[in-house]
Motif scaffolding. Structure first.
Motif, PDB file in Angstrom:
ATOM      1  N   LEU A 213       0.824  -1.248   0.062  1.00 25.83           N
ATOM      2  CA  LEU A 213       0.102   0.096  -0.038  1.00 25.83           C
ATOM      3  C   LEU A 213       0.905   1.131   0.025  1.00 25.83           C
ATOM      4  O   LEU A 213       0.669   2.246  -0.626  1.00 25.83           O
ATOM      5  CB  LEU A 213      -1.018  -0.161   1.116  1.00 25.83           C
ATOM      6  N   ALA A 214       2.027   1.054   0.709  1.00 26.36           N
ATOM      7  CA  ALA A 214       2.865   2.286   0.845  1.00 26.36           C
ATOM      8  C   ALA A 214       3.574   2.617  -0.228  1.00 26.36           C
ATOM      9  O   ALA A 214       3.601   3.831  -0.991  1.00 26.36           O
ATOM     10  CB  ALA A 214       3.886   2.094   2.041  1.00 26.36           C
ATOM     11  N   ARG A 215       3.999   1.682  -1.230  1.00 27.31           N
ATOM     12  CA  ARG A 215       4.544   1.849  -2.455  1.00 27.31           C
ATOM     13  C   ARG A 215       3.492   2.279  -3.490  1.00 27.31           C
ATOM     14  O   ARG A 215       4.047   3.244  -4.314  1.00 27.31           O
ATOM     15  CB  ARG A 215       5.169   0.562  -2.774  1.00 27.31           C
TER      16      ARG A 215
ATOM     17  N   ALA B  71      -4.159   1.413   6.938  1.00 23.25           N
ATOM     18  CA  ALA B  71      -5.022   0.227   6.946  1.00 23.25           C
ATOM     19  C   ALA B  71      -5.597  -0.384   8.394  1.00 23.25           C
ATOM     20  O   ALA B  71      -6.793  -0.975   8.307  1.00 23.25           O
ATOM     21  CB  ALA B  71      -3.960  -0.665   6.546  1.00 23.25           C
ATOM     22  N   ARG B  72      -5.223  -0.115   9.448  1.00 24.87           N
ATOM     23  CA  ARG B  72      -5.584  -0.620  10.815  1.00 24.87           C
ATOM     24  C   ARG B  72      -6.839   0.353  10.978  1.00 24.87           C
ATOM     25  O   ARG B  72      -7.754  -0.088  11.668  1.00 24.87           O
ATOM     26  CB  ARG B  72      -4.578  -0.124  11.909  1.00 24.87           C
ATOM     27  N   THR B  73      -6.859   1.503  10.898  1.00 20.30           N
ATOM     28  CA  THR B  73      -8.092   2.438  10.866  1.00 20.30           C
ATOM     29  C   THR B  73      -9.475   1.859  10.144  1.00 20.30           C
ATOM     30  O   THR B  73     -10.178   1.488  10.362  1.00 20.30           O
ATOM     31  CB  THR B  73      -7.778   3.750  10.520  1.00 20.30           C
ATOM     32  N   LEU B  74      -9.139   1.465   8.985  1.00 18.87           N
ATOM     33  CA  LEU B  74     -10.168   0.687   7.732  1.00 18.87           C
ATOM     34  C   LEU B  74     -10.529  -0.596   8.348  1.00 18.87           C
ATOM     35  O   LEU B  74     -11.470  -1.007   8.199  1.00 18.87           O
ATOM     36  CB  LEU B  74      -9.590   0.978   6.418  1.00 18.87           C
ATOM     37  N   LEU B  75      -9.583  -1.327   8.955  1.00 19.94           N
ATOM     38  CA  LEU B  75      -9.817  -2.806   9.178  1.00 19.94           C
ATOM     39  C   LEU B  75     -10.629  -2.545  10.494  1.00 19.94           C
ATOM     40  O   LEU B  75     -11.590  -3.189  10.620  1.00 19.94           O
ATOM     41  CB  LEU B  75      -8.412  -3.165   9.769  1.00 19.94           C
ATOM     42  N   ALA B  76     -10.627  -1.496  11.475  1.00 20.87           N
ATOM     43  CA  ALA B  76     -11.343  -1.438  12.895  1.00 20.87           C
ATOM     44  C   ALA B  76     -12.831  -0.980  12.214  1.00 20.87           C
ATOM     45  O   ALA B  76     -13.651  -1.403  12.876  1.00 20.87           O
ATOM     46  CB  ALA B  76     -10.791  -0.337  13.700  1.00 20.87           C
ATOM     47  N   ALA B  77     -12.928  -0.416  11.303  1.00 16.99           N
ATOM     48  CA  ALA B  77     -14.136  -0.131  10.568  1.00 16.99           C
ATOM     49  C   ALA B  77     -15.026  -1.063   9.805  1.00 16.99           C
ATOM     50  O   ALA B  77     -16.026  -0.919   9.235  1.00 16.99           O
ATOM     51  CB  ALA B  77     -14.044   1.518   9.958  1.00 16.99           C
ATOM     52  N   GLY B  78     -14.105  -2.086   9.621  1.00 24.84           N
ATOM     53  CA  GLY B  78     -14.682  -3.299   8.769  1.00 24.84           C
ATOM     54  C   GLY B  78     -14.617  -3.007   7.098  1.00 24.84           C
ATOM     55  O   GLY B  78     -15.028  -3.813   6.332  1.00 24.84           O
ATOM     56  N   PHE B  79     -13.710  -1.943   6.639  1.00 29.09           N
ATOM     57  CA  PHE B  79     -13.606  -1.491   5.200  1.00 29.09           C
ATOM     58  C   PHE B  79     -12.504  -2.423   4.909  1.00 29.09           C
ATOM     59  O   PHE B  79     -12.309  -2.654   3.493  1.00 29.09           O
ATOM     60  CB  PHE B  79     -13.616   0.091   4.968  1.00 29.09           C
TER      61      PHE B  79
END
Length: 261
Positions: A38-40, A53-61
């Motif tokens: 993702l960073a690349r 990514a961790r924020t989107l993971l926590a929200a289910g996205f």
């Protein structure tokens, strides 16, 4: 600062934009992606990509493979996608597209516009292994969506540089403008090996009452199937299907008047 004020702040806007960019990384329907991937793709530090990514993971996205720690689209995206699919009535289009494919011997697809891409939302090309986005400039679906663009969607001049996929791809904006004039005059678009050699596609618009393309409808096959001799009949079949889809997918207030006798 209140939550509303934070959302209006430049930093909050940038965070939202970056989070959306992370989700867009999965448009090509490729393999699961690591934080480094993702960073690349986004040109961000790995730590920033990991945090997003961790924020989107926590929200289910996003969801994460516990074995590889790689990310894929999550259940919240699936839920919203299915809701949008049914709210647009696209489930009603599937039988019409299947019937068109059977009558023509070609793959039948329905697409709408998303920025510089045509996104296939129903039809034979919607498979687990194939991405749904197609460039506007090199596809018959895209040419239709450009030729009958809705207000605010922008014409060829708003597109990024036009990449060549074959030696037949139109890469000059002025040449694309001339091609779109032909599309409007003939009331259909042709892609003859412009996105992939050995593939020929005919596309027609699904128009609303104001004359704009809400969707583009295409039949795609090899040049041996879509021959010059068969083009007229294939277009008749495609246009008949497009009129049926206008009734199925648009509200009565949005539809064109019925065709005359």
């Amino acid at each position: 600062m209140t939550e509303t004020a934070a959302a209006r702040a430049p930093g909050g806007s940038q965070a939202v934009r970056r989070a959306l960019d992370v989700l867009h990384c999965f448009h090509d329907n490729g393999p699961d992606l690591s934080a480094s991937d993702l960073a690349r793709r986004l040109g961000l530090p790995v730590s920033t990509a990991h945090r997003l990514a961790r924020t989107l993971l926590a929200a289910g996205f996003l969801e994460q493979d516990p074995r590889t720690s790689r990310y894929r689209l999550g259940p919240a995206v699936t839920e919203l996608g299915r809701l949008s699919y049914h709210r647009r009535g696209l489930h009603l289009a599937a039988p019409e597209l299947a019937d068109l494919a059977e009558r023509t011997g070609a793959t039948a697809d329905l697409a709408l516009r998303s920025g510089p891409h045509a996104v296939i939302v129903a039809g034979g090309s919607v498979t687990p292994k194939v991405g749904l986005r197609r460039p506007l400039h090199s596809t018959a679906l895209g040419k239709v969506l450009l030729a009958w663009a809705r207000p605010g969607e922008g014409g060829p001049g708003t597109l990024p540089p036009l990449p060549a996929f074959t030696d037949r791809t139109i890469v000059d904006p002025a040449a694309l403008e001339r091609e779109l004039e032909r599309v409007r005059t003939d009331a259909y678009a042709l892609n003859d090996g412009e996105s992939a050699l050995g593939v020929r596609t005919l596309a027609v618009p699904v128009l609303d009452g104001a004359g704009y393309a809400r969707f583009a409808l295409a039949v795609r096959a090899t040049p041996e199937v879509i021959t010059p001799e068969r083009t007229g009949r294939l277009l008749t079949e495609a246009r008949s299907c497009a009129r049926a889809l206008e009734v199925l997918l648009l509200s009565p207030a949005e539809r064109r008047p019925p065709a005359g006798p």
